[in-house]
Design a protein around this motif. Structure first.
Motif, PDB file in Angstrom:
ATOM      1  N   ARG A 181      -1.186   5.114   6.200  1.00  0.00           N
ATOM      2  CA  ARG A 181      -1.199   4.357   7.454  1.00  0.00           C
ATOM      3  C   ARG A 181      -1.852   2.983   7.280  1.00  0.00           C
ATOM      4  O   ARG A 181      -1.650   2.086   8.105  1.00  0.00           O
ATOM      5  N   GLU A 182      -2.645   2.834   6.224  1.00  0.00           N
ATOM      6  CA  GLU A 182      -3.353   1.573   6.009  1.00  0.00           C
ATOM      7  C   GLU A 182      -2.524   0.549   5.238  1.00  0.00           C
ATOM      8  O   GLU A 182      -2.972  -0.579   5.036  1.00  0.00           O
ATOM      9  N   ILE A 183      -1.328   0.919   4.797  1.00  0.00           N
ATOM     10  CA  ILE A 183      -0.462  -0.005   4.061  1.00  0.00           C
ATOM     11  C   ILE A 183       0.573  -0.563   5.022  1.00  0.00           C
ATOM     12  O   ILE A 183       1.287   0.203   5.687  1.00  0.00           O
ATOM     13  N   PRO A 184       0.700  -1.878   5.153  1.00  0.00           N
ATOM     14  CA  PRO A 184       1.677  -2.448   6.094  1.00  0.00           C
ATOM     15  C   PRO A 184       3.107  -2.147   5.652  1.00  0.00           C
ATOM     16  O   PRO A 184       3.425  -2.142   4.462  1.00  0.00           O
ATOM     17  N   ALA A 185       3.972  -1.892   6.606  1.00  0.00           N
ATOM     18  CA  ALA A 185       5.365  -1.551   6.312  1.00  0.00           C
ATOM     19  C   ALA A 185       6.204  -2.817   6.151  1.00  0.00           C
ATOM     20  O   ALA A 185       5.963  -3.842   6.806  1.00  0.00           O
ATOM     21  N   GLY A 186       7.202  -2.717   5.285  1.00  0.00           N
ATOM     22  CA  GLY A 186       8.187  -3.771   5.147  1.00  0.00           C
ATOM     23  C   GLY A 186       7.718  -5.019   4.434  1.00  0.00           C
ATOM     24  O   GLY A 186       8.417  -6.035   4.437  1.00  0.00           O
ATOM     25  N   LEU A 187       6.535  -4.965   3.814  1.00  0.00           N
ATOM     26  CA  LEU A 187       5.989  -6.125   3.116  1.00  0.00           C
ATOM     27  C   LEU A 187       5.816  -5.825   1.628  1.00  0.00           C
ATOM     28  O   LEU A 187       5.720  -4.664   1.217  1.00  0.00           O
ATOM     29  N   THR A 188       5.770  -6.879   0.834  1.00  0.00           N
ATOM     30  CA  THR A 188       5.460  -6.728  -0.584  1.00  0.00           C
ATOM     31  C   THR A 188       3.945  -6.614  -0.727  1.00  0.00           C
ATOM     32  O   THR A 188       3.209  -7.535  -0.351  1.00  0.00           O
ATOM     33  N   VAL A 189       3.500  -5.484  -1.252  1.00  0.00           N
ATOM     34  CA  VAL A 189       2.064  -5.189  -1.331  1.00  0.00           C
ATOM     35  C   VAL A 189       1.737  -4.622  -2.704  1.00  0.00           C
ATOM     36  O   VAL A 189       2.452  -3.758  -3.221  1.00  0.00           O
ATOM     37  N   SER A 190       0.646  -5.082  -3.296  1.00  0.00           N
ATOM     38  CA  SER A 190       0.143  -4.503  -4.547  1.00  0.00           C
ATOM     39  C   SER A 190      -0.941  -3.484  -4.215  1.00  0.00           C
ATOM     40  O   SER A 190      -1.959  -3.834  -3.597  1.00  0.00           O
ATOM     41  N   VAL A 191      -0.717  -2.230  -4.611  1.00  0.00           N
ATOM     42  CA  VAL A 191      -1.729  -1.216  -4.342  1.00  0.00           C
ATOM     43  C   VAL A 191      -3.001  -1.509  -5.118  1.00  0.00           C
ATOM     44  O   VAL A 191      -4.119  -1.244  -4.646  1.00  0.00           O
ATOM     45  N   GLU A 192      -2.846  -2.090  -6.330  1.00  0.00           N
ATOM     46  CA  GLU A 192      -4.002  -2.352  -7.177  1.00  0.00           C
ATOM     47  C   GLU A 192      -4.846  -3.529  -6.664  1.00  0.00           C
ATOM     48  O   GLU A 192      -6.077  -3.442  -6.624  1.00  0.00           O
ATOM     49  N   ARG A 193      -4.175  -4.612  -6.293  1.00  0.00           N
ATOM     50  CA  ARG A 193      -4.904  -5.837  -5.943  1.00  0.00           C
ATOM     51  C   ARG A 193      -5.165  -5.990  -4.455  1.00  0.00           C
ATOM     52  O   ARG A 193      -6.040  -6.774  -4.068  1.00  0.00           O
ATOM     53  N   GLU A 194      -4.406  -5.268  -3.606  1.00  0.00           N
ATOM     54  CA  GLU A 194      -4.575  -5.426  -2.165  1.00  0.00           C
ATOM     55  C   GLU A 194      -5.010  -4.138  -1.469  1.00  0.00           C
ATOM     56  O   GLU A 194      -6.011  -4.112  -0.749  1.00  0.00           O
TER      57      GLU A 194
END
Length: 335
Positions: A181-194
């Protein structure tokens, strides 16, 4: 138990090997790496796998199917545009309603997933990150944690003066689904850096799991070659049954050829008179090595043909290529 395999990368550091093969499907001793990983997970108690795909997604789906041949159920989540590691995890959210594992699909390891899950539960973690000790962590994402394994900071490729830790992110995670739930949907996201730093700042409990076995990122040609050397030398047990030498019963090796162990010679491969194979040579299905040629510390993928009196050393020749000149510390893709 479910696992998520992140397999959507382009594999640019492995080109030209990945021009026609998705990075997670590059062969390890004749079998796609991703298939070997799923076999290993099935033996470790994983019964359902979700694979995130992007580049050459259909190739992956055709090779793995529904997983019935591998002892698991496989589902696919395709990315029309690259979403990064965090975005890919978010994109697969609907498939997870309990604790699950995540693997970067270009890692070769022999991690004990049940021991990691036990550690995750014992520490009541929201997420657990496998960490691996290395001599020089400055090229990796470094993780600092306390005596109770609770992660205190993330540092991306820090110089030695900025960290006392040499434990790096090993690319294997255990997650509770609430984290998604804490990861925004539909966006490019790095799990490691963000994602991980954001979770830490919100005081979610992130825990390190110290992994001390074999580990290698096979995302470059040098590391791809090293993986095969290590397997042939018996340093990695994940690829069961292939430490030491293997010569397929359907291969043809001239009695006048020289084989220097360890080697792997696949189905229907042909080694001609006076050729020298090995050490640490891998010949794929239907590969051919001509009269007087040498193949040392190298990989010939399926259908490769090497002419006469040539040297192939510390190199990779991609599927069906033709080697007409010496190949030294290079990658061949001539057809």
């Amino acid at each position: 138990m479910k696992a998520l395999l992140l397999a959507g990368g382009l594999g640019t550091r492995l080109r030209p090997l990945t021009d026609n093969i998705p990075k997670p499907m590059v062969p390890i001793l004749g079998q796609p790496h991703l298939k070997r990983l799923i076999n290993y997970l099935a033996l470790s108690g994983i019964d359902e796998v979700v694979v995130t795909t992007g580049y050459r997604a259909k190739d992956i789906e055709l090779a793995l199917g529904d997983g019935s041949d591998l002892g698991v159920a496989i589902r696919y989540v395709n990315e029309n545009t690259p979403l990064g590691t965090g975005g890919a995890i978010k994109n697969a959210e609907k498939h997870f309603d309990g604790t699950f594992l995540i693997f970067n699909a270009d890692i070769l390891s022999e991690i004990d997933v049940q021991a990691m899950l036990k550690h995750h539960k014992q520490h009541n973690a929201a997420a657990t990150i496998a960490v691996k000790q290395v001599n020089n962590p400055s090229q990796y994402g470094v993780i600092e944690y306390d005596a109770d394994y609770r992660i205190r900071s993330f540092k991306e490729k820090p110089p030695p003066s900025e960290t006392s830790s040499n434990w790096i992110n090993a690319g294997v995670y255990a997650f509770e689904p609430a984290i998604l739930r804490e990861i925004p949907a539909g966006l490019t996201v790095s799990v490691e850096r963000e994602t991980f730093p954001a979770l830490l700042s919100q005081n979610h409990k992130l825990v390190a799991y110290r992994y001390e076995g074999y580990w290698l990122d096979i995302g470059t040609t040098d590391k791809y070659l090293l993986a095969h050397r290590d397997i042939l030398d018996g340093k990695c047990r994940t690829v069961a049954g292939h430490s030491g030498s293997y010569i397929s019963p359907t291969a043809t090796v001239s009695p006048e050829a020289t084989v220097v162990e360890p080697v792997y010679i696949g189905d229907k491969a042909i080694v001609d008179d006076k050729a020298v194979i090995g050490p640490h040579a891998v010949l794929g299905c239907s590969a051919y090595v001509g009269y007087g040629s040498m193949v040392i510390d190298s990989i010939l993928l399926d259908g490769v043909k090497v002419g006469q009196n040539l040297k192939v050393i510390n190199s990779v020749a991609v599927n069906n290529c033709r080697v007409y000149d010496n190949l030294i510390s290079d990658t061949c893709c001539e057809f």
